[in-house]
Scaffold this motif. Structure first.
Motif, PDB file in Angstrom:
ATOM      1  N   ASP A 146     -15.482 -31.309  30.222  1.00 38.41           N
ATOM      2  CA  ASP A 146     -14.387 -30.807  29.383  1.00 38.41           C
ATOM      3  C   ASP A 146     -14.859 -30.275  28.037  1.00 38.41           C
ATOM      4  O   ASP A 146     -14.120 -29.584  27.356  1.00 38.41           O
ATOM      5  CB  ASP A 146     -13.349 -31.907  29.153  1.00 38.41           C
ATOM      6  CG  ASP A 146     -12.605 -32.251  30.433  1.00 38.41           C
ATOM      7  OD1 ASP A 146     -12.526 -31.377  31.314  1.00 38.41           O
ATOM      8  OD2 ASP A 146     -12.110 -33.385  30.549  1.00 38.41           O
ATOM      9  N   GLU A 147     -16.087 -30.613  27.627  1.00 37.55           N
ATOM     10  CA  GLU A 147     -16.587 -30.177  26.329  1.00 37.55           C
ATOM     11  C   GLU A 147     -17.242 -28.803  26.369  1.00 37.55           C
ATOM     12  O   GLU A 147     -17.544 -28.232  25.337  1.00 37.55           O
ATOM     13  CB  GLU A 147     -17.596 -31.204  25.802  1.00 37.55           C
ATOM     14  CG  GLU A 147     -16.980 -32.563  25.545  1.00 37.55           C
ATOM     15  CD  GLU A 147     -18.016 -33.587  25.119  1.00 37.55           C
ATOM     16  OE1 GLU A 147     -19.122 -33.204  24.719  1.00 37.55           O
ATOM     17  OE2 GLU A 147     -17.717 -34.784  25.220  1.00 37.55           O
ATOM     18  N   SER A 148     -17.469 -28.261  27.549  1.00 42.06           N
ATOM     19  CA  SER A 148     -18.118 -26.960  27.634  1.00 42.06           C
ATOM     20  C   SER A 148     -17.147 -25.873  27.180  1.00 42.06           C
ATOM     21  O   SER A 148     -15.936 -25.984  27.374  1.00 42.06           O
ATOM     22  CB  SER A 148     -18.605 -26.679  29.048  1.00 42.06           C
ATOM     23  OG  SER A 148     -17.507 -26.611  29.926  1.00 42.06           O
ATOM     24  N   PRO A 149     -17.683 -24.811  26.548  1.00 36.64           N
ATOM     25  CA  PRO A 149     -16.800 -23.751  26.053  1.00 36.64           C
ATOM     26  C   PRO A 149     -16.163 -22.992  27.207  1.00 36.64           C
ATOM     27  O   PRO A 149     -16.736 -22.858  28.280  1.00 36.64           O
ATOM     28  CB  PRO A 149     -17.742 -22.851  25.258  1.00 36.64           C
ATOM     29  CG  PRO A 149     -19.092 -23.138  25.789  1.00 36.64           C
ATOM     30  CD  PRO A 149     -19.075 -24.557  26.283  1.00 36.64           C
ATOM     31  N   LYS A 150     -14.956 -22.545  26.969  1.00 37.85           N
ATOM     32  CA  LYS A 150     -14.239 -21.752  27.961  1.00 37.85           C
ATOM     33  C   LYS A 150     -14.352 -20.288  27.550  1.00 37.85           C
ATOM     34  O   LYS A 150     -14.161 -19.941  26.391  1.00 37.85           O
ATOM     35  CB  LYS A 150     -12.762 -22.150  28.013  1.00 37.85           C
ATOM     36  CG  LYS A 150     -12.530 -23.630  28.233  1.00 37.85           C
ATOM     37  CD  LYS A 150     -12.797 -24.037  29.656  1.00 37.85           C
ATOM     38  CE  LYS A 150     -12.381 -25.443  29.917  1.00 37.85           C
ATOM     39  NZ  LYS A 150     -13.404 -26.402  30.057  1.00 37.85           N
ATOM     40  N   PHE A 151     -14.669 -19.430  28.487  1.00 42.02           N
ATOM     41  CA  PHE A 151     -14.801 -18.015  28.205  1.00 42.02           C
ATOM     42  C   PHE A 151     -13.709 -17.251  28.938  1.00 42.02           C
ATOM     43  O   PHE A 151     -13.449 -17.506  30.115  1.00 42.02           O
ATOM     44  CB  PHE A 151     -16.168 -17.488  28.653  1.00 42.02           C
ATOM     45  CG  PHE A 151     -17.306 -18.058  27.867  1.00 42.02           C
ATOM     46  CD1 PHE A 151     -17.627 -17.541  26.627  1.00 42.02           C
ATOM     47  CD2 PHE A 151     -18.039 -19.112  28.363  1.00 42.02           C
ATOM     48  CE1 PHE A 151     -18.672 -18.066  25.891  1.00 42.02           C
ATOM     49  CE2 PHE A 151     -19.083 -19.647  27.626  1.00 42.02           C
ATOM     50  CZ  PHE A 151     -19.395 -19.124  26.390  1.00 42.02           C
ATOM     51  N   VAL A 152     -13.092 -16.335  28.245  1.00 40.43           N
ATOM     52  CA  VAL A 152     -12.103 -15.464  28.845  1.00 40.43           C
ATOM     53  C   VAL A 152     -12.657 -14.057  28.774  1.00 40.43           C
ATOM     54  O   VAL A 152     -13.031 -13.582  27.711  1.00 40.43           O
ATOM     55  CB  VAL A 152     -10.754 -15.544  28.085  1.00 40.43           C
ATOM     56  CG1 VAL A 152      -9.762 -14.559  28.669  1.00 40.43           C
ATOM     57  CG2 VAL A 152     -10.219 -16.957  28.127  1.00 40.43           C
ATOM     58  N   ARG A 153     -12.741 -13.414  29.892  1.00 45.00           N
ATOM     59  CA  ARG A 153     -13.255 -12.051  29.933  1.00 45.00           C
ATOM     60  C   ARG A 153     -12.083 -11.094  30.003  1.00 45.00           C
ATOM     61  O   ARG A 153     -11.215 -11.206  30.866  1.00 45.00           O
ATOM     62  CB  ARG A 153     -14.150 -11.862  31.143  1.00 45.00           C
ATOM     63  CG  ARG A 153     -15.328 -12.797  31.108  1.00 45.00           C
ATOM     64  CD  ARG A 153     -16.514 -12.139  31.742  1.00 45.00           C
ATOM     65  NE  ARG A 153     -17.619 -13.047  31.784  1.00 45.00           N
ATOM     66  CZ  ARG A 153     -18.412 -13.321  30.755  1.00 45.00           C
ATOM     67  NH1 ARG A 153     -18.220 -12.743  29.608  1.00 45.00           N
ATOM     68  NH2 ARG A 153     -19.414 -14.157  30.875  1.00 45.00           N
TER      69      ARG A 153
END
Length: 110
Positions: free
Chosen positions: A3-10
């Motif tokens: 849950d701590e990993s960054p979320k990327f939106v393309r």
């Protein structure tokens, strides 16, 4: 993935409209003398003395499974700081090899 990993939106933009293309062409046709640079500071030698290239761009990493000889993996782990960063070191070694091969191929072609 935790849950701590960054979320990327393309964001993938759709095709330009006819109006957008017309506006872009009109801007491209304007001479440089019509561009107002008054709000942009001039970049002098002092700026470039401390500039660092590539600080804002990071290549996408792709998770994979790779089988390596045990002694090679052990070497990278032993030479990593506190045992961390060995995967990055392997990636750097592979990148250096790829760049060297591309230069070699370009030299042969040229």
């Amino acid at each position: 993935m935790n849950d701590e990993s960054p979320k990327f939106v393309r964001y993938v933009p759709g095709p330009l409209t006819a109006e957008q293309i017309e506006r872009m062409n009109a801007l491209a046709d304007r001479p440089d003398s019509e561009i107002d640079f008054s709000d942009i500071p001039e970049l002098d030698d002092e700026f470039f003395k401390n500039a660092k290239q590539g600080m804002m761009y990071r290549l996408m990493k792709k998770q994979t499974t790779l089988r390596l000889d045990a002694d090679i993996l052990d070497w990278f782990k032993r030479h990593a700081k506190n045992g961390k960063g060995y995967q990055t070191d392997i990636n750097k070694a592979l990148r250096a090899y790829v760049v060297a091969q591309e230069k070699r191929a370009a030299k042969k072609a040229g």
